[in-house]
Scaffold this motif. Structure first.
Motif, PDB file in Angstrom:
ATOM      1  N   GLU A  62      -0.508  11.305   1.506  1.00 61.89           N
ATOM      2  CA  GLU A  62      -0.472  11.970   0.216  1.00 61.89           C
ATOM      3  C   GLU A  62      -1.456  13.133   0.046  1.00 61.89           C
ATOM      4  N   ASP A  63      -0.753  14.366  -0.352  1.00 61.53           N
ATOM      5  CA  ASP A  63      -1.766  15.507  -0.665  1.00 61.53           C
ATOM      6  C   ASP A  63      -1.307  15.902  -1.821  1.00 61.53           C
ATOM      7  N   ASP A  64      -1.867  17.237  -2.292  1.00 59.22           N
ATOM      8  CA  ASP A  64      -1.322  17.751  -3.383  1.00 59.22           C
ATOM      9  C   ASP A  64      -0.184  18.001  -3.913  1.00 59.22           C
ATOM     10  N   THR A  65       0.829  18.106  -2.830  1.00 61.41           N
ATOM     11  CA  THR A  65       2.418  18.220  -3.080  1.00 61.41           C
ATOM     12  C   THR A  65       3.180  17.332  -2.310  1.00 61.41           C
ATOM     13  N   ARG A  66       2.573  16.542  -1.564  1.00 61.30           N
ATOM     14  CA  ARG A  66       3.433  15.560  -0.797  1.00 61.30           C
ATOM     15  C   ARG A  66       3.132  14.022  -0.967  1.00 61.30           C
TER      16      ARG A  66
END
Length: 193
Positions: A62-66
């Motif tokens: 997980e990151d800011d967009t995915r």
């Protein structure tokens, strides 16, 4: 019209009988999210391998967009980088421990060490057998009666295995391989709560 309904009902009943005879419904083998790759009909001949499935626990990136699932961190070259390594393995059924085999060698990911995998074979009250292979830290004994969902071992990487996972195989009392069906009501998926 009534004749068609009767014929359709008879075909559904026949299909259900065939499906039940050729498959075994089992409890989820992990509480975490896992994905399975099937052994297709004819790929392997041995009852423990034929129509089996290999299950790998996934983790989340997980990151800011995915947000998506994957099986390991970094390059996956170490067993400890695999999300499933040493995670609990759950009993697939209300059953008795029929046999246990231990292979003391732990493989490195991507490198197989030939030899039979550590495994637990369970026997159901209906006379079906369910095998869990590539296990480690086995927590049951031959002859022990087990409730489905009980922790029986940990995920390992031994025998003909390229990465930490659990192989499941099943066969009937005549040695005929059976297809595996998970009881979806047992998929707790604690990592999604």
């Amino acid at each position: 019209m009534r004749t068609t309904v009767v014929i359709v009902a008879a075909l559904i009943s026949l299909y259900s009988t065939i499906l039940k005879a050729d498959s075994v419904k089992i409890h989820a083998i992990h509480k975490e999210t896992f994905a399975c790759t099937e052994h297709w009909d004819g790929q392997f001949a041995h009852a423990g391998d034929a129509l089996g499935t290999d299950c790998v626990i996934g983790g989340w990136y997980e990151d800011d967009t995915r947000l998506f699932q994957r099986s390991y961190i970094n390059k996956g070259f170490e067993n400890e980088e695999w999300f499933g390594f040493k995670k609990d393995v759950l009993a697939p059924c209300e059953c008795t421990v029929d046999s246990i085999h231990i292979n003391p060698i732990t493989n490195k990911p991507g490198v197989m060490t030939p030899g039979r995998a550590s495994s637990i074979t369970f026997k159901t009250k209906e006379g079906q057998f369910v095998l869990l292979a590539h296990v480690r830290d086995i927590a049951v004994k031959v002859g022990q009666e087990i409730k489905r969902g009980t922790v029986v071992a940990k995920v390992g990487n031994n025998g003909y295995s390229r990465n930490p996972h659990i192989h499941i195989g099943a066969w009937d009392s005549n040695g005929k391989p059976m297809q595996i069906q998970f009881d979806q009501s047992t998929l707790a998926l604690i990592d999604r709560q």
